[in-house]
Design a protein around this motif. Structure first.
Motif, mmCIF file in Angstrom:
data_model
loop_
_atom_site.group_PDB
_atom_site.id
_atom_site.type_symbol
_atom_site.label_atom_id
_atom_site.label_comp_id
_atom_site.label_asym_id
_atom_site.label_seq_id
_atom_site.Cartn_x
_atom_site.Cartn_y
_atom_site.Cartn_z
ATOM 1 N N ALA A 157 -23.878 3.191 -26.504
ATOM 2 C CA ALA A 157 -25.162 3.779 -27.325
ATOM 3 C C ALA A 157 -24.638 4.333 -28.772
ATOM 4 N N ILE A 158 -25.266 3.815 -29.818
ATOM 5 C CA ILE A 158 -25.056 4.223 -31.205
ATOM 6 C C ILE A 158 -26.331 4.808 -31.608
ATOM 7 N N LEU A 159 -26.008 6.246 -31.915
ATOM 8 C CA LEU A 159 -27.099 7.052 -32.575
ATOM 9 C C LEU A 159 -26.807 7.775 -33.728
ATOM 10 N N LYS A 160 -27.867 7.945 -34.803
ATOM 11 C CA LYS A 160 -27.499 8.477 -36.093
ATOM 12 C C LYS A 160 -28.459 9.689 -36.244
ATOM 13 N N PHE A 161 -27.942 10.842 -36.771
ATOM 14 C CA PHE A 161 -28.678 12.078 -36.705
ATOM 15 C C PHE A 161 -28.453 12.605 -38.431
ATOM 16 N N VAL B 109 -27.954 14.481 -27.849
ATOM 17 C CA VAL B 109 -27.799 13.217 -27.100
ATOM 18 C C VAL B 109 -28.294 13.710 -25.432
ATOM 19 N N ASP B 110 -29.446 13.394 -25.127
ATOM 20 C CA ASP B 110 -29.706 13.359 -23.716
ATOM 21 C C ASP B 110 -29.660 12.106 -22.968
ATOM 22 N N VAL B 111 -28.590 12.187 -22.283
ATOM 23 C CA VAL B 111 -28.172 10.974 -21.259
ATOM 24 C C VAL B 111 -29.232 10.523 -20.529
ATOM 25 N N SER B 112 -30.020 11.399 -19.893
ATOM 26 C CA SER B 112 -31.117 11.045 -19.274
ATOM 27 C C SER B 112 -32.260 10.110 -19.885
ATOM 28 N N ALA B 113 -32.081 10.169 -21.242
ATOM 29 C CA ALA B 113 -33.228 9.411 -22.026
ATOM 30 C C ALA B 113 -32.447 8.032 -22.586
ATOM 31 N N LEU B 114 -31.143 7.806 -22.215
ATOM 32 C CA LEU B 114 -30.604 6.498 -22.662
ATOM 33 C C LEU B 114 -30.964 5.396 -21.546
ATOM 34 N N GLN B 115 -30.994 4.156 -21.997
ATOM 35 C CA GLN B 115 -31.353 3.069 -21.081
ATOM 36 C C GLN B 115 -30.108 3.042 -19.889
ATOM 37 N N PRO B 116 -31.030 2.793 -18.812
ATOM 38 C CA PRO B 116 -30.012 2.534 -17.563
ATOM 39 C C PRO B 116 -29.398 1.202 -17.836
ATOM 40 N N ASN B 117 -28.390 0.831 -16.694
ATOM 41 C CA ASN B 117 -27.723 -0.285 -16.830
ATOM 42 C C ASN B 117 -28.532 -1.262 -16.329
ATOM 43 N N ASP B 118 -28.127 -2.411 -15.988
ATOM 44 C CA ASP B 118 -28.861 -3.665 -15.507
ATOM 45 C C ASP B 118 -29.119 -3.720 -14.135
ATOM 46 N N GLY C 262 -30.033 -0.821 -13.076
ATOM 47 C CA GLY C 262 -31.152 0.384 -12.994
ATOM 48 C C GLY C 262 -30.438 1.687 -12.756
ATOM 49 N N VAL C 263 -29.193 1.781 -12.841
ATOM 50 C CA VAL C 263 -28.611 3.251 -12.737
ATOM 51 C C VAL C 263 -28.488 3.739 -14.059
ATOM 52 N N SER C 264 -28.847 5.228 -13.904
ATOM 53 C CA SER C 264 -28.784 5.973 -15.019
ATOM 54 C C SER C 264 -27.503 6.465 -15.460
ATOM 55 N N CYS C 265 -27.647 6.815 -16.910
ATOM 56 C CA CYS C 265 -26.253 7.270 -17.571
ATOM 57 C C CYS C 265 -25.998 8.808 -17.130
ATOM 58 N N THR C 266 -24.776 8.910 -16.771
ATOM 59 C CA THR C 266 -24.721 10.310 -16.373
ATOM 60 C C THR C 266 -24.070 11.310 -17.353
ATOM 61 N N SER C 267 -23.347 10.782 -18.299
ATOM 62 C CA SER C 267 -22.349 11.199 -19.266
ATOM 63 C C SER C 267 -21.974 10.172 -20.420
ATOM 64 N N VAL C 268 -21.455 10.644 -21.472
ATOM 65 C CA VAL C 268 -20.791 9.738 -22.269
ATOM 66 C C VAL C 268 -19.610 10.276 -22.875
ATOM 67 N N SER C 269 -18.559 9.163 -23.325
ATOM 68 C CA SER C 269 -17.430 9.575 -24.001
ATOM 69 C C SER C 269 -17.610 9.379 -25.527
ATOM 70 N N ILE C 270 -17.163 9.963 -26.457
ATOM 71 C CA ILE C 270 -17.088 9.786 -27.832
ATOM 72 C C ILE C 270 -16.261 8.763 -28.309
ATOM 73 N N LEU D 39 -21.055 5.886 -28.843
ATOM 74 C CA LEU D 39 -20.778 6.518 -27.322
ATOM 75 C C LEU D 39 -20.442 5.330 -26.236
ATOM 76 N N ASN D 40 -19.487 5.703 -25.529
ATOM 77 C CA ASN D 40 -19.271 4.875 -24.075
ATOM 78 C C ASN D 40 -20.162 5.510 -23.036
ATOM 79 N N LYS D 41 -21.037 4.643 -22.592
ATOM 80 C CA LYS D 41 -21.659 5.239 -21.351
ATOM 81 C C LYS D 41 -21.076 5.111 -20.059
ATOM 82 N N ASN D 42 -21.090 6.311 -19.235
ATOM 83 C CA ASN D 42 -20.682 6.437 -18.077
ATOM 84 C C ASN D 42 -21.797 6.701 -16.874
ATOM 85 N N TYR D 43 -21.528 6.070 -15.715
ATOM 86 C CA TYR D 43 -22.641 6.213 -14.694
ATOM 87 C C TYR D 43 -22.053 6.672 -13.494
#
Length: 134
Positions: free
Chosen positions: A17-21, A36-45, A47-55, A130-134
């Motif tokens: 995910a790439i986000l600008k603020f 960054v609200d990880v629950s608002a990020l797109q799920p993976n293919d 359908g699993v939701s993102c639970t955290s991100v790494s910078i 951000l690298n997305k984690n599931y």
């Protein structure tokens, strides 16, 4: 009155995910504001939701104020402080997979910003990769 802020999703894929603020301060500032609200990020293919991100990477410009990037938890954990009156880009994914969220009790996986030393007319622009984690 309140600071004038914007958030923009540049890219949101299965893995990244790439986000600008941006913020132009009226002197009010921000205190542990969820950016960054990880629950608002797109799920993976699957359908699993993102639970955290790494910078993985940060690009920034600050004028007059600094910004603390924090991992959200019961007591937030400072991830990276960005100094006032600076520009830069940091790459944390060249040798490892980015800065993992190491927040303890009550960790949400989200990222918050707190402005430091803000006054009217100060501003920032920050892009997070951000690298997305599931």
């Amino acid at each position: 009155m309140a600071d004038t802020v914007t958030s923009q999703t540049i890219q949101d894929t299965d893995r990244v995910a790439i986000l600008k603020f941006t913020n132009e301060s009226d002197g009010t500032g921000e205190s542990s504001v969820k950016k960054v609200d990880v629950s608002a990020l797109q799920p993976n293919d699957l359908g699993v939701s993102c639970t955290s991100v790494s910078i993985a990477r940060i690009y920034w410009a600050t004028r007059g104020m600094g910004v603390d990037i924090e991992f959200d938890a019961t007591t937030n954990v400072l991830a990276i402080p960005l100094p006032a009156d600076s520009t830069g880009d940091e790459y944390y994914d060249d040798r490892f997979s980015g800065i993992p969220n190491n927040a303890g009790s009550g960790v949400t996986g989200d990222i918050d910003f707190t402005t430091v030393g803000h006054s009217s007319g100060d501003a920032y622009s920050i892009i997070l990769v951000l690298n997305k984690n599931y």
